[in-house]
Design a protein around this motif. Structure first.
Motif, mmCIF file in Angstrom:
data_model
loop_
_atom_site.group_PDB
_atom_site.id
_atom_site.type_symbol
_atom_site.label_atom_id
_atom_site.label_comp_id
_atom_site.label_asym_id
_atom_site.label_seq_id
_atom_site.Cartn_x
_atom_site.Cartn_y
_atom_site.Cartn_z
ATOM 1 N N GLU A 1 0.816 -1.214 0.000
ATOM 2 C CA GLU A 1 0.000 0.000 0.000
ATOM 3 C C GLU A 1 0.848 1.262 0.000
ATOM 4 O O GLU A 1 0.509 2.261 -0.645
ATOM 5 N N THR A 2 1.970 1.221 0.723
ATOM 6 C CA THR A 2 2.844 2.399 0.773
ATOM 7 C C THR A 2 3.418 2.715 -0.600
ATOM 8 O O THR A 2 3.461 3.875 -1.024
ATOM 9 N N ALA A 3 3.858 1.674 -1.311
ATOM 10 C CA ALA A 3 4.433 1.877 -2.643
ATOM 11 C C ALA A 3 3.381 2.352 -3.633
ATOM 12 O O ALA A 3 3.656 3.186 -4.500
ATOM 13 N N LEU A 4 2.161 1.823 -3.523
ATOM 14 C CA LEU A 4 1.086 2.255 -4.420
ATOM 15 C C LEU A 4 0.698 3.706 -4.161
ATOM 16 O O LEU A 4 0.452 4.483 -5.085
ATOM 17 N N ARG A 5 0.656 4.068 -2.886
ATOM 18 C CA ARG A 5 0.269 5.438 -2.506
ATOM 19 C C ARG A 5 1.377 6.417 -2.868
ATOM 20 O O ARG A 5 1.118 7.538 -3.308
ATOM 21 N N ASP A 6 2.622 5.959 -2.687
ATOM 22 C CA ASP A 6 3.820 6.705 -3.052
ATOM 23 C C ASP A 6 3.723 8.166 -2.608
ATOM 24 O O ASP A 6 3.405 8.433 -1.446
ATOM 25 N N HIS A 7 3.952 9.122 -3.520
ATOM 26 C CA HIS A 7 3.969 10.544 -3.181
ATOM 27 C C HIS A 7 2.669 11.249 -3.556
ATOM 28 O O HIS A 7 2.654 12.478 -3.713
ATOM 29 N N ILE A 8 1.579 10.505 -3.702
ATOM 30 C CA ILE A 8 0.320 11.125 -4.140
ATOM 31 C C ILE A 8 -0.154 12.213 -3.168
ATOM 32 O O ILE A 8 -0.527 13.314 -3.609
ATOM 33 N N PRO A 9 -0.149 11.978 -1.837
ATOM 34 C CA PRO A 9 -0.557 13.071 -0.930
ATOM 35 C C PRO A 9 0.328 14.310 -1.083
ATOM 36 O O PRO A 9 -0.176 15.441 -1.075
ATOM 37 N N GLU A 10 1.640 14.105 -1.221
ATOM 38 C CA GLU A 10 2.554 15.245 -1.385
ATOM 39 C C GLU A 10 2.299 15.979 -2.701
ATOM 40 O O GLU A 10 2.402 17.208 -2.768
ATOM 41 N N ILE A 11 1.972 15.218 -3.758
ATOM 42 C CA ILE A 11 1.650 15.852 -5.039
ATOM 43 C C ILE A 11 0.410 16.726 -4.893
ATOM 44 O O ILE A 11 0.360 17.860 -5.388
ATOM 45 N N LEU A 12 -0.600 16.214 -4.194
ATOM 46 C CA LEU A 12 -1.828 16.987 -3.980
ATOM 47 C C LEU A 12 -1.546 18.256 -3.181
ATOM 48 O O LEU A 12 -2.081 19.331 -3.506
ATOM 49 N N LEU A 13 -0.708 18.155 -2.161
ATOM 50 C CA LEU A 13 -0.384 19.348 -1.358
ATOM 51 C C LEU A 13 0.444 20.339 -2.176
ATOM 52 O O LEU A 13 0.314 21.558 -1.977
#
Length: 371
Positions: free
Chosen positions: A34-46
């Motif tokens: 799950e961590t690898a799939l989620r990757d930097h998506i939250p940071e990209i959104l921010l």
């Protein structure tokens, strides 16, 4: 509610959906947690939120809309890291871009469903699309860079592993050639030897290309030598290898210094071979070596069709060939000859230029002396 505020308040919800979509894009045989799939998506959104809240000039907006905003310069962004990690994770570029398409659609759909359009919505959507496009550009740039790096690693490993069996082939065929000298199969064994040596040269060029693409550069080992004698010996070998060519060599006295003699012989061989392939049939290839105030100058001239001005610099790029048809040998060429010349000269802290004037093509190599 403004789009930036909505994204900030729903980062986890949006990232959950992006993670679920990324799972559908995972390459077959690749298992990511799950961590690898989620990757930097939250940071990209921010990062998108920060972009939406930043005042933007008309010039900056134009650069982003045309894909000319800075990508590889400056610190790495969450989007660039995402692209690099997706390349390492086995995704192809279409799968990675699909993640952004899904992310863009999900954010806009959730926002409009929750709050409906307002008079600021149009501008927010424009800014949001620009920010996503910029993130895609950053991801694609680093994805491509990482993928190319792994391609060069593969070529390097392949070339290294091919060296051993090829060396056995060349050594054994050379032994057979000596045993059958003046016999009925002499020509056939000589042909095997020549083909093996040709393959060895292609392999060396491929390994040099891989090293330069990985940022390592062509390796040189300097030692004190007389360059005049070294290149004169190479000219004798070239006259044997190219019996139909007339090669004239002039040097103004001994030119001594610290060079990688083997590599500079390779430079000369590539330039003379290039002159023979593309030069005017029957015309002499003129080679001169001289010591100058700045260092050493090696010049190779031949008569023939001029180099188109638009393609002169491109001739030194990898996997390129001249626009004119070659006499022979190009079917087994990788188009790396002049590229290798440039890289060897660069490793000696020199320069090489190609020019055409009055029906004559000239390649000039300038190398500073280092004793």
């Amino acid at each position: 509610m403004r789009l930036a505020d909505f994204i900030e308040q729903n980062v986890c919800l949006i990232a959950d959906g992006a993670q679920a979509f990324a799972a559908t894009q995972t390459p077959q045989g690749v298992h990511l947690d799950e961590t690898a799939l989620r990757d930097h998506i939250p940071e990209i959104l921010l990062a998108v939120v920060a972009d939406l809240r930043t005042k933007q000039s008309a010039e900056a907006q134009l650069l982003k809309s045309e894909g000319r905003a800075s990508v590889l310069d400056g610190p790495r962004t969450p989007a660039s890291t995402h692209g690099m990690l997706r390349a390492k994770g086995g995704f192809d570029i279409n799968q990675m871009v699909a993640e952004y398409r899904a992310l863009r659609a999900a954010v806009l759909r959730l926002w409009i469903d929750a709050h409906g359009p307002s008079k600021q919505s149009f501008n927010d959507m424009i800014r949001f699309n620009e920010a996503i496009d910029q993130a895609i550009s950053e991801s694609v740039s680093y994805f491509s860079k990482e993928a190319e790096s792994w391609r060069q690693v593969f070529l390097g490993v392949l070339g290294h592993d091919l060296r051993a069996p090829l060396s056995v082939i060349v050594t054994t065929s050379d032994l057979l050639s000596r045993m059958t000298r003046d016999g009925p199969y002499s020509e056939q064994t000589q042909r095997i030897v020549r083909s093996g040596m040709r393959m060895s040269k292609l392999l060396d060029d491929l390994l040099d290309y891989s090293r330069t693409q990985l940022g390592v550069g062509v390796r040189i080992v300097r030692s004190e030598c007389c360059l005049s004698e070294v290149l004169s010996e190479e000219i004798d070998l070239l006259r044997t290898a190219l019996p139909e060519a007339t090669i004239r060599f002039h040097t103004s006295g001994a030119v001594r210094g610290s060079f990688d003699a083997s590599r500079l012989r390779e430079v000369l061989a590539n330039l003379v071979s290039n002159a023979y392939k593309y030069g005017e049939s029957g015309s002499a290839i003129l080679v001169s070596l001289a010591r100058t105030a700045e260092g050493v100058e090696l010049v190779v001239r031949n008569r023939g069709a001029p180099l188109p001005s638009a393609s002169r610099d491109e001739l030194f790029n990898p996997l390129r060939r001249g626009l004119q048809p070659a006499k022979s040998g190009e079917r087994t060429s990788l188009g790396l000859g002049l590229f290798i010349v440039r890289e060897i000269v660069k490793a000696h802290r020199g320069e090489v230029v190609g020019e055409s004037a009055r029906g004559e093509t000239t390649f000039t190599v300038r190398i500073p002396l280092q004793t």
